[in-house]
Design an enzyme around this catalytic site. Structure first.
Site, PDB file in Angstrom:
ATOM      1  N   LYS A  88      -0.508  75.052  -3.447  1.00 56.91           N
ATOM      2  CA  LYS A  88       0.031  74.407  -4.656  1.00 56.91           C
ATOM      3  C   LYS A  88      -0.902  73.326  -5.174  1.00 56.91           C
ATOM      4  CE  LYS A  88       4.794  75.580  -3.519  1.00 56.91           C
ATOM      5  NZ  LYS A  88       6.141  75.108  -3.130  1.00 56.91           N
ATOM      6  N   GLY A  96      -3.008  84.907   4.991  1.00 58.46           N
ATOM      7  CA  GLY A  96      -3.537  84.429   3.726  1.00 58.46           C
ATOM      8  C   GLY A  96      -3.556  85.524   2.689  1.00 58.46           C
ATOM      9  N   PRO A  97      -3.800  85.157   1.441  1.00 57.35           N
ATOM     10  CA  PRO A  97      -3.830  86.151   0.354  1.00 57.35           C
ATOM     11  C   PRO A  97      -5.004  87.106   0.515  1.00 57.35           C
ATOM     12  CG  PRO A  97      -4.482  83.979  -0.447  1.00 57.35           C
ATOM     13  CD  PRO A  97      -4.003  83.779   0.949  1.00 57.35           C
ATOM     14  N   PRO A  98      -4.986  88.217  -0.217  1.00 56.85           N
ATOM     15  CA  PRO A  98      -6.085  89.194  -0.099  1.00 56.85           C
ATOM     16  C   PRO A  98      -7.417  88.611  -0.529  1.00 56.85           C
ATOM     17  CG  PRO A  98      -4.173  90.155  -1.217  1.00 56.85           C
ATOM     18  CD  PRO A  98      -3.916  88.684  -1.115  1.00 56.85           C
ATOM     19  N   GLY A  99      -8.471  89.015   0.170  1.00 63.63           N
ATOM     20  CA  GLY A  99      -9.820  88.658  -0.243  1.00 63.63           C
ATOM     21  C   GLY A  99     -10.321  87.313   0.210  1.00 63.63           C
ATOM     22  N   VAL A 100      -9.612  86.637   1.130  1.00 65.93           N
ATOM     23  CA  VAL A 100     -10.067  85.312   1.570  1.00 65.93           C
ATOM     24  C   VAL A 100     -10.938  85.393   2.818  1.00 65.93           C
ATOM     25  CG1 VAL A 100      -8.125  84.103   0.529  1.00 65.93           C
ATOM     26  CG2 VAL A 100      -7.939  84.935   2.870  1.00 65.93           C
ATOM     27  N   GLY A 101     -11.113  86.596   3.384  1.00 69.61           N
ATOM     28  CA  GLY A 101     -12.044  86.739   4.498  1.00 69.61           C
ATOM     29  C   GLY A 101     -11.412  86.790   5.861  1.00 69.61           C
ATOM     30  N   SER A 159      11.858  75.931  -4.162  1.00 74.01           N
ATOM     31  CA  SER A 159      10.997  74.768  -4.373  1.00 74.01           C
ATOM     32  C   SER A 159      10.944  74.300  -5.820  1.00 74.01           C
ATOM     33  CB  SER A 159       9.580  75.070  -3.877  1.00 74.01           C
ATOM     34  OG  SER A 159       9.018  76.150  -4.594  1.00 74.01           O
TER      35      SER A 159
END
Length: 817
Positions: free
Chosen positions: A767, A402-407, A724
């Site tokens: 998205k 996942g992206p940074p900072g999501v835990g 996409s």
């Protein structure tokens, strides 16, 4: 006039050996009459004191008339001066204190007006030094300079000391000086010799020599002593000397106390050392002592008690213990073998912690530590439920993406707490040496095991939760490929017999639960990725961020700052504005930074204005955070404008696409917006498909024959890539050809083929979150992604209108009717 001829006398005879190679010789021969008479008064008669004398500069401290001590001077520089003094009948030289002045830069101005005339005795030369005994005679005052360059020659006078010996005050000061000298003698016996010389040469009733002697035996600084030397009145001189003497007594007493303490400590240590040595001898005679080797062997064997050590490992330990018992303790191999056994016996062979496979408890822990992430929590609960039936959850490898900072890291900690296991985390980001994973061979200096063995040793169980952070950021170099070294660690078929290069014995890692984290999957080798089970953390929508900030971030920041909650009041509206205007990233790290900024500025207000509390509202939020970083995103609309959806490593994002007819002079197609190779291919496919099927969608089939078309994706400084955006680019070109704008907020994503098929894409959750954040609630997705959408949580699907397309005709029907 030749001063040397005028002052020459045959009383001293200059030795030619001064100029030879002798390393130690007596330069001047003295007659018997040169010896100072015992008990003679220090101040000689006028015929003993010449009117013209040569000067020698001294640096450390001035010389007093009461002193008799050896002096050492630089031979090459002052040899001529000493020779001339030796050829005089009085053998007298003037000593003047010049302080820190450099010898090469000495001028007459550096010399003080008053110095001390001394008589030289026993002059000797050795190498580049000249040594003689200086007998202080009397103060002199420089009247006129005869030679301002070495050898320095001056005319002097000898000032008389005003003495009033019958005054009671003078006698009182003299008695005080004598008492101070007596107090100094027991403290420092070194002053005894000085006092003996003084008593042999001076009368105790002469206050002048007494003051000079008292000043001379102190360790005062040069300028202070020169001030005493220049003070002629006896009373004034004694008033300056007495404080110096008292200070010397205090320093000597302190030094004596320190010496006594050091001596006492040394005696205690020596006594302890002798007693210990005697104890060793006694124990050795009685046969009850052990040497260092036996102690080490017993220590290592004691560690193994109660452990279930594999037979092959125990065999290796026994071999090394036998080797240790015959090696000399001072040999290098002894240290190497001892360190090796230290590691082997420190590992928790057969020690495991009991798993707490209680699903309600695990769900409670996950809900307590994390808001949102329902899909991730459900996946972890499923994983634990499977382990409850198996009776074991070891050997699994989870990959949190996942992206940074999501835990991701905190989720790993929560998994360990839910299981009741020990947790160990280390980052593999930037790791370029496989020895970090598998250890160094023992033949290298400073060799040590790899991170896996270090982790097992630290947690003291064989089944911890080990987190490998930033696994997508590993590097590789000539020292090896750590990603390949991880294959043996993470493969359940291989890690039963993991081999560390340092231990050189098999270690079972199958009971370890590995949790890896990554931002993207692109840089993870396929062979390594194949061994891991992926769990995606897609980021948070505004509602989830609000809950996280309210329940976790804000209380944590207030607690860290030690500020009571009632003193800083952050309203719900202000918190929502922080999320929308200052922290729109997928994670919550930027949100935490902005909240921390609010806490800091509020703390300043509380201290400077003595307010009881500070309230942060939507109205005054800009006082704390400045102007918002993000404004409400406006969906671009118009002919040839379409909103696409994109996935990035930071989460989802809207992607506006613009198509425009530049001119009708010739046919052409131009792309801008820093597009990657795959995205450029998608644009060319969209252009080709539109050219071939333009008539099917209600546009002039010859529109592009004479139109130069420019397709642009805004934010040109941001790299963009991926297939996409195929249907979005096609829709923009058809909108341009039909001269018809899309009449409502609508977003779409999907890959297009040359024959018009719509292929599936990834990152559906991200998205959809990006569309909701931009206020778009109608989206077109590929039909193959219907299942991905159905699995989304209900709060993401609430209020959304979804259209699914198999071919582009389905897209055109939704867009253009």
């Amino acid at each position: 006039m030749n001063e040397r001829d005028d002052l020459q006398d045959d009383h001293f005879e200059y030795s030619e050996s001064l100029k030879g190679e002798s390393s130690h010789n007596e330069i001047y021969q003295h007659g018997e009459d040169d010896k100072p008479e015992q008990g003679r008064s220090m101040v000689p008669t006028r015929e003993y004191l010449p009117e013209r004398i040569y000067l020698l500069p001294i640096h450390n401290r001035p010389f007093f008339p009461a002193q008799v001590q050896p002096l050492v001077i630089h031979r090459p520089r002052w040899e001529d001066t000493i020779e001339r003094v030796g050829n005089t009948p009085h053998h007298t030289v003037g000593l003047a204190f010049v302080g820190d002045a450099e010898i090469d830069e000495l001028e007459s101005s550096h010399f003080p007006e008053i110095g001390t005339a001394v008589r030289m005795h026993k002059v000797q030369g050795e190498d580049d030094k000249i040594q003689f005994i200086a007998q202080g005679l009397q103060r002199f005052r420089i009247q006129r300079w005869l030679s301002r360059k070495p050898p320095y020659l001056v005319e002097v006078s000898y000032p008389k000391e005003p003495v009033k010996a019958d005054e009671d005050e003078t006698r009182a000061y003299a008695m005080a000086l004598i008492n101070g000298i007596k107090n100094l003698l027991p403290i420092n016996p070194l002053y005894g010799e000085e006092l003996k010389h003084y008593l042999n040469r001076f009368s105790p009733h002469e206050p002048g020599p007494l003051s000079d002697f008292a000043a001379a035996i102190t360790s005062a600084k040069g300028p202070e002593l020169q001030d005493v030397l220049e003070t002629l009145p006896i009373m004034a001189r004694m008033q300056k000397v007495l404080p110096l003497l008292h200070k010397e007594i205090e320093v000597a007493q302190l030094q004596n106390e320190i010496s006594e303490q050091v001596n006492a400590q040394m005696q205690d240590r020596q006594r302890e050392f002798f007693l210990r040595e005697q104890l060793k001898v006694i124990q050795r005679e009685l046969g009850i002592s052990k040497d260092d080797r036996e102690n080490d062997v017993d220590t290592f064997r004691a560690r193994l008690e109660g452990l279930t050590v594999p037979e092959r490992v125990m065999s290796r330990i026994d071999e090394e213990l036998d080797k240790l018992s015959v090696l000399e303790t001072g040999s290098p191999e002894y240290g190497t073998t001892r360190n090796y056994l230290d590691w082997l016996t420190a590992l928790p062979w057969g020690v495991t912690s009991d798993d707490q496979l209680d699903l309600p408890r695990a769900r409670k822990v996950l809900d307590r530590d994390h808001d949102g992430l329902e899909e991730v929590k459900d996946r972890i609960i499923e994983f634990l439920a499977e382990g409850a039936f198996k009776g074991d959850v070891g050997g699994s490898i989870l990959l949190l993406v996942g992206p940074p900072g999501v835990g991701k890291t905190s989720v790993g900690r929560s998994i360990a707490e839910a299981l009741g296991r020990k947790f160990y985390r280390f980052s593999v980001g930037g790791m370029r040496d496989e020895a970090e994973i598998k250890g160094h061979r023992r033949t290298y200096i400073g060799a040590m095991p790899g991170k896996m063995v270090q982790a097992i040793k630290e947690v003291e169980v064989e089944n911890p939760v080990i987190m490998l952070d930033e696994i997508d950021k590993m590097g590789q170099s000539f020292q090896g490929d750590p990603a390949s070294a991880l294959l043996e660690v993470l493969d359940p078929e291989q890690n039963v017999d993991f081999l560390d290069h340092y231990l050189d014995v098999r270690l079972d890692l199958s009971k370890v639960l590995f949790v890896c984290t990554a931002n993207t999957l692109d840089s993870i080798p396929r062979a390594l990725l194949d061994r891991m089970e992926q769990i995606r953390l897609s980021g948070y929508i505004a509602e989830e961020k609000y809950a996280i900030a309210k329940h976790h971030l804000w209380p944590k920041l207030l607690k860290r700052a030690n500020i009571p909650k009632k003193r800083i009041n952050l309203t719900s509206g202000a918190l929502k504005q922080v999320i929308e205007g200052y922290a729109r990233e997928a994670g919550v790290r930027q949100l935490e930074k902005q909240l921390h900024r609010i806490v800091r500025k509020a703390a300043v207000k509380l201290l400077e204005s003595d307010q009881e509390s500070v309230k942060i509202t939507v109205g005054n939020l800009e006082e704390f955070l400045g102007a918002p970083l993000f404004r409400k995103e406006e969906v671009l609309q118009g002919v040839g404008v379409v909103t696409g959806l994109a996935w990035t490593s930071m989460g989802g994002a809207t992607l506006p696409i613009e198509a425009n007819k530049v001119h009708a002079l010739d046919r052409g197609f131009k792309l801008t917006g820093k597009l990657g190779d795959v995205m450029q291919e998608s644009a060319n496919i969209a252009y080709s498909y539109t050219l071939g099927h333009l008539g099917e969608y209600g546009a002039d089939a010859d529109f592009f024959n004479e139109a130069f078309v420019h397709l642009h994706v805004p934010e040109g400084a941001t790299p963009k890539d991926g297939p996409s955006a195929g249907i979005s680019m096609t829709t923009a070109l058809i909108s341009l050809a039909r001269n018809q704008a899309i009449d409502r907020p609508l977003a779409m994503t999907g890959e297009l083929t040359l024959t018009g098929h719509v292929l599936p894409i990834g990152g559906v959750r991200e998205k959809i979150i990006a569309a909701r954040r931009s206020g778009i609630f109608e989206v077109i997705l590929p039909e193959a992604n219907r299942r991905d959408y159905d699995e989304l949580p209900d709060f993401l699907k609430k209020g959304m209108t979804l259209h699914f397309a198999k071919r582009y005709q389905d897209v055109a029907k939704v867009v253009f009717g």
